[in-house]
Design an enzyme around this catalytic site. Structure first.
Site, PDB file in Angstrom:
ATOM      1  CD1 TRP A 135      -1.098   2.432   2.099  1.00  0.00           C
ATOM      2  CD2 TRP A 135      -2.907   1.673   1.026  1.00  0.00           C
ATOM      3  NE1 TRP A 135      -2.018   3.450   2.081  1.00  0.00           N
ATOM      4  CE2 TRP A 135      -3.143   3.006   1.430  1.00  0.00           C
ATOM      5  CE3 TRP A 135      -3.908   0.994   0.334  1.00  0.00           C
ATOM      6  CZ2 TRP A 135      -4.348   3.670   1.174  1.00  0.00           C
ATOM      7  CZ3 TRP A 135      -5.108   1.661   0.069  1.00  0.00           C
ATOM      8  CH2 TRP A 135      -5.315   2.977   0.487  1.00  0.00           C
ATOM      9  CG  ASN A 184      -1.663   6.887   2.175  1.00  0.00           C
ATOM     10  OD1 ASN A 184      -1.155   5.918   2.717  1.00  0.00           O
ATOM     11  ND2 ASN A 184      -1.963   7.969   2.872  1.00  0.00           N
ATOM     12  CG  ASP A 185      -1.153  11.232   1.988  1.00  0.00           C
ATOM     13  OD1 ASP A 185      -2.056  10.589   1.464  1.00  0.00           O
ATOM     14  OD2 ASP A 185      -1.251  11.767   3.115  1.00  0.00           O
ATOM     15  CD  GLN A 216       1.850   8.748   5.372  1.00  0.00           C
ATOM     16  OE1 GLN A 216       0.981   8.374   6.138  1.00  0.00           O
ATOM     17  NE2 GLN A 216       3.066   9.072   5.788  1.00  0.00           N
ATOM     18  CD1 TRP A 275      -3.438   4.699   4.934  1.00  0.00           C
ATOM     19  CD2 TRP A 275      -4.824   4.274   6.635  1.00  0.00           C
ATOM     20  NE1 TRP A 275      -3.205   5.636   5.909  1.00  0.00           N
ATOM     21  CE2 TRP A 275      -4.043   5.408   6.962  1.00  0.00           C
ATOM     22  CE3 TRP A 275      -5.767   3.834   7.563  1.00  0.00           C
ATOM     23  CZ2 TRP A 275      -4.169   6.101   8.171  1.00  0.00           C
ATOM     24  CZ3 TRP A 275      -5.906   4.513   8.766  1.00  0.00           C
ATOM     25  CH2 TRP A 275      -5.117   5.637   9.062  1.00  0.00           C
ATOM     26  CD1 TRP A 306       0.353   8.343  10.075  1.00  0.00           C
ATOM     27  CD2 TRP A 306      -1.428   9.677  10.219  1.00  0.00           C
ATOM     28  NE1 TRP A 306      -0.712   7.573  10.467  1.00  0.00           N
ATOM     29  CE2 TRP A 306      -1.825   8.367  10.563  1.00  0.00           C
ATOM     30  CE3 TRP A 306      -2.391  10.687  10.254  1.00  0.00           C
ATOM     31  CZ2 TRP A 306      -3.135   8.042  10.932  1.00  0.00           C
ATOM     32  CZ3 TRP A 306      -3.701  10.381  10.611  1.00  0.00           C
ATOM     33  CH2 TRP A 306      -4.063   9.066  10.948  1.00  0.00           C
ATOM     34  NE  ARG A 340      -4.965  13.864   9.091  1.00  0.00           N
ATOM     35  CZ  ARG A 340      -6.105  13.609   9.719  1.00  0.00           C
ATOM     36  NH1 ARG A 340      -6.140  13.571  11.047  1.00  0.00           N
ATOM     37  NH2 ARG A 340      -7.214  13.400   9.038  1.00  0.00           N
ATOM     38  CG  ASP A 341      -1.300  15.914   6.782  1.00  0.00           C
ATOM     39  OD1 ASP A 341      -0.750  14.933   7.332  1.00  0.00           O
ATOM     40  OD2 ASP A 341      -2.484  15.878   6.365  1.00  0.00           O
ATOM     41  CD  GLU A 382      -6.851  14.114   5.669  1.00  0.00           C
ATOM     42  OE1 GLU A 382      -6.688  13.346   6.608  1.00  0.00           O
ATOM     43  OE2 GLU A 382      -7.174  13.726   4.531  1.00  0.00           O
TER      44      GLU A 382
HETATM   45  N1  DQQ Z   1      -2.907  10.599   4.932  1.00  0.00           N
HETATM   46  C1  DQQ Z   1      -1.956  10.618   6.011  1.00  0.00           C
HETATM   47  C2  DQQ Z   1      -2.317  11.790   6.842  1.00  0.00           C
HETATM   48  C3  DQQ Z   1      -3.024  12.670   5.875  1.00  0.00           C
HETATM   49  C4  DQQ Z   1      -3.816  11.690   5.068  1.00  0.00           C
HETATM   50  C5  DQQ Z   1      -2.027   9.309   6.754  1.00  0.00           C
HETATM   51  C6  DQQ Z   1      -4.256  12.229   3.733  1.00  0.00           C
HETATM   52  O1  DQQ Z   1      -1.158  12.430   7.381  1.00  0.00           O
HETATM   53  O2  DQQ Z   1      -3.828  13.618   6.525  1.00  0.00           O
HETATM   54  O3  DQQ Z   1      -1.696   8.227   5.922  1.00  0.00           O
HETATM   55  O4  DQQ Z   1      -4.470  11.215   2.808  1.00  0.00           O
END
Ligand code: DQQ
Length: 563
Positions: free
Chosen positions: A55, A57-58, A74, A82, A118, A182-183, A237
């Site tokens: 997996w 993601n971001d 990620q 996830w 994250w 976050r982020d 986010e």
């Molecule tokens: N994905 C991350 C977070 C973010 C989110 C966690 C956005 O930090 O807010 O995997 O897809």
């Protein structure tokens, strides 16, 4: 681009070899180990970035450092789903096309990130020192912001990262919900010598970007005002905020928010008041961020930009999630790709964002098809032959003689373009000018196809151009998410007399750029015909007015080397 030194290239080649033989690396299970090996390989992208398995993601902390591009992301190193317990994958490249996978850069290890590492961003500090800020989930599940530095700046690949023990550097204060904070963005240096960054959160159902300031990059204090706030929008986010262009002596800024409630990325342009640390959006844009244009009207989320100092350009990376079920993802052993990196620019009047695939991707273009002056009369459908159409780059320009046949536009339609795409689709609902466009990944009998198309409407004093990507017939398989996606393309169709479309087709992704990149739509599709590699590409016009293809250029695409 500064051309990478020979020694750097040979190090990368060495690294490719090393990856296959080293036992200290994450083991890469071969596709046959997944319960659906055919889907695992047939739907895998050839030139869109994805890790070898599991997996993703971001995109996290993309950066250019000493001749090497870094992409962190990620990553779940234990499966194709996830999990909160995320790590940072890490890949490097000298051209943004071919990538070498490295060891995980960050894994949950310390009290300040023990429950997950994250998303976050990179900043290059004075003296050419890269640093990343990321969100950690701490021992009690609070979201806190942490710092990590490369262990050895002379390692061209920055493989090892150190988390100093003064982490976390930012903790949620009393008014903030610690589960929604976050982020951290890339930091910027103010005229007063203080660094600033922004973190997304939610207060009273409104999304906001809080600014933090620091003199030393270690102690951060919240600024008095949020950078921006929108009532009722839900959690923000992956906020991104950056200067885009100088227009008549003023700097045009762009604010991008990834809205958790809709899973789309929205942007707005405006100015930045440095004294008060607030963003002031341009008057013409809505106060409500849900009405802002989207970075992409399809399957794209959590985008992040960086400045490529080598070519002086700003590049956007973004995650495109699968639209298949969790069970399908587990069976094929991977989930999540990145869209092709896009260069950002602004129209001359400073009103529209333009996104365009990096020029380096054109190095993968192989055999070319070139068609000119093809009349598409009403109801026509022309096959584009001679391409391997599941791995191609297609550029087409549609021209109209006049716009008199355009259907009238109802002003209420602006609020819900996907609904308009569903109602005025490419199948039963034929209009005046359009629908015209491409049918991609299409079966012989069109039983399966993804329609990427335009319709032109006559509005008060102007014309409205709708762009759609309809995935409802993309596959006969039912347990897939198959929406019709759409948005308006902000072009002066009367003046131009034509509309351009570029579509990057790569097995399970169809990434389209309308009007020279003024509107983008990414679709994730899994046609059952793809498994037999019996696919076609058609240009079509089902409107009553004739449309001409003034030019169509298409290329087979070679696969990128992504280890
Ligand atoms: N994905 C991350 C977070 C973010 C989110 C966690 C956005 O930090 O807010 O995997 O897809």
């Amino acid at each position: 681009m500064v051309s990478p030194s020979a020694s750097l290239l040979s190090s990368l080649r060495w690294l490719f070899g090393f990856l296959f033989f080293s036992s200290s690396m994450v083991e890469i299970p071969p596709a046959e180990n997944f319960s659906n090996p055919l889907a695992s390989t047939q739907f895998r992208t050839a030139y869109h970035f994805q890790p070898t398995h599991y997996w993703m993601n971001d995109p996290n902390a993309p950066m250019y450092y000493d001749g090497v591009y870094h992409l962190f992301y990620q990553y779940n190193p234990n499966g194709a789903t996830w999990t909160a317990y995320m790590s940072w994958g890490h890949s490097v490249s000298t051209d943004l096309v071919h990538w070498t996978g490295l060891e995980l850069a960050l894994t949950p290890s310390d009290p300040f990130d023990i429950s997950g590492c994250w998303s976050g961003s990179a900043t290059i500090l004075p003296g050419n020192k890269p640093v990343v800020l990321y969100t950690g989930l701490d021992t009690v599940g609070r979201q806190v912001q942490n710092i990590a530095y490369p262990k050895n700046l002379s390692d061209p690949f920055l493989r090892e990262w150190i988390k100093p023990n003064y982490n976390p550097v930012i903790e949620p204060h009393q008014k903030i919900n610690a589960a929604l904070f976050r982020d951290p963005s890339t930091a910027w240096l103010g005229k007063d010598g203080s660094w600033r960054l922004t973190v997304g959160t939610l207060i009273d159902e409104g999304g906001l970007a809080i600014v933090y300031k620091s003199k030393d990059f270690m102690k951060w204090v919240p600024a008095e005002n949020p950078l921006y706030y929108t009532n009722g929008s839900g959690m923000w986010e992956c906020v991104d905020f950056f200067p885009l262009k100088e227009i008549q002596g003023a700097t045009k800024y762009l604010l991008k928010v990834s809205m958790y409630d809709t899973l789309h990325d929205y942007y707005v342009m405006g100015t930045y008041d440095e004294e008060r640390d607030i963003f002031i959006k341009d008057d013409a844009s809505s106060d409500d961020c849900r009405m802002w244009p989207m970075i992409d009207y399809g399957r794209l989320y959590a985008s992040k930009t960086f400045v490529d100092e080598a070519k002086q350009r700003r590049i956007l990376w973004a995650w495109s999630n699968e639209t298949s079920s969790v069970a399908d993802n587990v069976a094929k052993g991977w989930a999540g790709i990145q869209t092709v990196p896009r260069v950002l620019s602004v129209d001359t009047d400073g009103k529209r964002l333009i996104q365009w695939p990096i020029e380096e991707i054109e190095s993968l273009r192989r055999e070319q098809i070139h068609l000119q002056d093809i009349e598409l009369k009403t109801g026509s459908q022309v096959e584009v032959r001679g391409l391997k159409v599941s791995q191609a780059d297609v550029e087409v320009e549609f021209e109209f003689q006049n716009l008199t046949g355009a259907e009238p536009f109802d002003a209420n339609w602006v609020v819900d373009p996907p609904k308009l795409c569903r109602e005025k689709d490419a199948y039963a609902n034929h209009g005046g000018i359009g629908p015209f466009g491409l049918l991609v990944l299409a079966a012989d009998n069109l039983e399966e196809n993804t329609a990427v198309y335009f319709r032109v409407f006559r509005a008060e004093g102007s014309y409205k151009v709708l762009m759609c990507a309809d995935q409802r017939r993309s596959s006969k398989k039912s347990e897939l998410y198959k929406p019709a996606s759409g948005g308006f393309v902000d072009i002066d169709v009367k003046k131009d007399g034509k509309i351009s479309l570029r579509t990057l087709i790569d097995h399970s992704v169809v990434e389209s750029f309308g009007g020279g990149g003024r509107a983008c739509i990414t679709s994730r599709v899994y046609p059952t015909i793809l498994l037999n590699d019996n696919t076609h590409l058609y240009a079509f016009n089902y409107g009553t007015e004739t449309v001409k293809i003034s030019e169509l250029k298409a290329w087979n695409m070679a696969p990128a080397q992504i280890s």
